[in-house]
Write an enzyme that holds these catalytic residues in place. Sequence first.
Site: not given
Ligand code: FAD
Length: 408
Positions: A142, A295, A390
Site C-alpha cells: 500500500g 433547529r 492517495e
Molecule cells: C476506498 C479506497 C480507494 C482506493 N483507491 C485506489 C485505487 O484506485 N488504486 C490504487 O492503486 N489504490 C487505491 N487505494 C489504496 C490506497 O492508496 C492505500 O490504501 C493507501 O496508500 C494506504 O495503503 P494501505 O491501505 O496498504 O495501508 P498501509 O500502507 O498498510 O498503512 C497502514 C498504516 O501504517 C502507516 N504507515 C505505513 N508506512 C509507514 C511509514 N513508513 N511511516 C509511518 N507510517 C506508516 C500508514 O500511514 C497507515 O496508518 C484505495 C484505498 C481505499 C481505502
Amino acid sequence: MSTPELKAPRPPELLSPWRTEARVALQQEARAFAREVVLPLADALDPQKGEMPRTLIDAMAEKGWFGITIPADYGGMGLGVFEYCLVSEELARAWLSVGSILARGQGLGTQTLDDDRRRALLAKSARGQWIGSIALSEPTAGSDLAGVRTRAVREGDAWVLTGTKRWAGFAQGADFIEVLARTREPKPGEPRSAGLEPFLVVKEPGRFPEGMTGTVIDKIGYHGFLTFELELDGVRVPESDRLTGLYGDEGADADAGGFASVQRGLNIARVHTAARAVGVARAALEDCTLYLQEREQFGHPIGDFQALRFALADMAAEVAQARAYWQQVAHLLDQGEPAESESAQVKLLATEMAVRVTNQAMQLHGGNGYTTERRIERYWRDARLTTIFEGTSEIQRRIISDRMLPRP
Ligand SMILES: Cc1cc2nc3c(=O)[nH]c(=O)nc-3n(C[C@H](O)[C@H](O)[C@H](O)COP(=O)(O)OP(=O)(O)OC[C@H]3O[C@@H](n4cnc5c(N)ncnc54)[C@H](O)[C@@H]3O)c2cc1C
C-alpha cells in the site's frame, strides 16, 4: 408567527490574484452542475452503495471536463491544475467520487511508447472516452508500492501479468486499467522501485478482460463507483501497451530515475485530493449554516448559542485556509515548480481539516447528524477516506520531513 427566512450559506468566491472571468465562469458552471445534477444522484445512489450512471460521465464529458489539463491541440481545454482542482472542488462538494472520476481522464493511460497512439489516446481521453482505473496497490503493498509483487513476464511480443491487485476503483466500468507490475528484480545499488512498470490493460467497459476476475470490496463510503480486488492470472498485454515512466514508492524521493513526470503526476494527485477534501468539508459547513438556523432548542435557533456560532466560524476559517493553500500549490504546479513538499503539505492539511470539519458538523447536527436522513453522515464517511488514499497522512509527513532532515 411567520418563520424567519434562513440566511443561505455563501459559496466561496474566487479571490485575487486567482480571479479571472474565465475561471469564475468555469466555477459557476461546475457549481450549478454539482447542485442540479450530481447532488440528487448522490442522495439517491449513495445509500444503495450505487455507481454513478454512465449518463453522468457522458454529461461531464460533454462539458469537456475530462480534458481540462489536456492541451487544446489534442482536443482538451488546455487549462491548468488550478482549473482542474477548481472544478473538482465543486463536484466533490456534491459527491466525492464524482470529483474523483475526473482524474480518470486528463490523459491518464496515454503514455504509450508509440507517439501516434499516444496522440489518439489523448484525444479520446479529452472526449471522456478513455476513462481508466488505477491498479497500483496490492494486499501486501500500500504505502510501500516498491513492494508490488504482480509479475510481468515477457512472452514474444507480449507481457503476461500475474498477481493480485487491491483497491482498483471503477475497474469494471473503465475503458482500461493501468496495472503496476514488476518486470525484474532491482539490481544491487538500484532503488527498490527499479523494475516496476505500468501496463495498460485495455478492456470493454462493464466487464473484465480475459485472465482477470474482480471481487467488490465492501466500503463504508466513497460510493459512486465500485472498488475491486483483482486477480490477474495470465493477462496478456502487447508490448505496445507498456507505458513509459516509473511509479515509485509513494513515500520515497524521486530516486528511481526517469521519474520526474511521474513525480509531477503524484503532486497533481495530492493537490487534487486537497481540493476534493475542501469540497466535502464545504458541504458540511454549508449544511451546518442552515441547520443552526432551522433547529431550535431552549426557545432559540441553536445558531443563537455562541459556542455553536464560534464552532461554525472555526470551520469556515479552516475550510477557507485549506482552499487558499490548494490554490497556491496548484498555481505553483502550473508555473512548472516541482512543489513536492507543498503538494504533500496541502494534501496533509486539507484532508485532516476535512475530517475535523465533518466531525464537528455531525456534532452540531446532534442526533439528526447520526442518521441517514441527512447528508452529514455521507460527508463524514467520505472525508474519512481522504487522509488514507492517495498516500496516507503519515506518508505525507514522511515526504515533508525527508526534505527537512537527513533520512535515517
Ligand atoms: C476506498 C479506497 C480507494 C482506493 N483507491 C485506489 C485505487 O484506485 N488504486 C490504487 O492503486 N489504490 C487505491 N487505494 C489504496 C490506497 O492508496 C492505500 O490504501 C493507501 O496508500 C494506504 O495503503 P494501505 O491501505 O496498504 O495501508 P498501509 O500502507 O498498510 O498503512 C497502514 C498504516 O501504517 C502507516 N504507515 C505505513 N508506512 C509507514 C511509514 N513508513 N511511516 C509511518 N507510517 C506508516 C500508514 O500511514 C497507515 O496508518 C484505495 C484505498 C481505499 C481505502
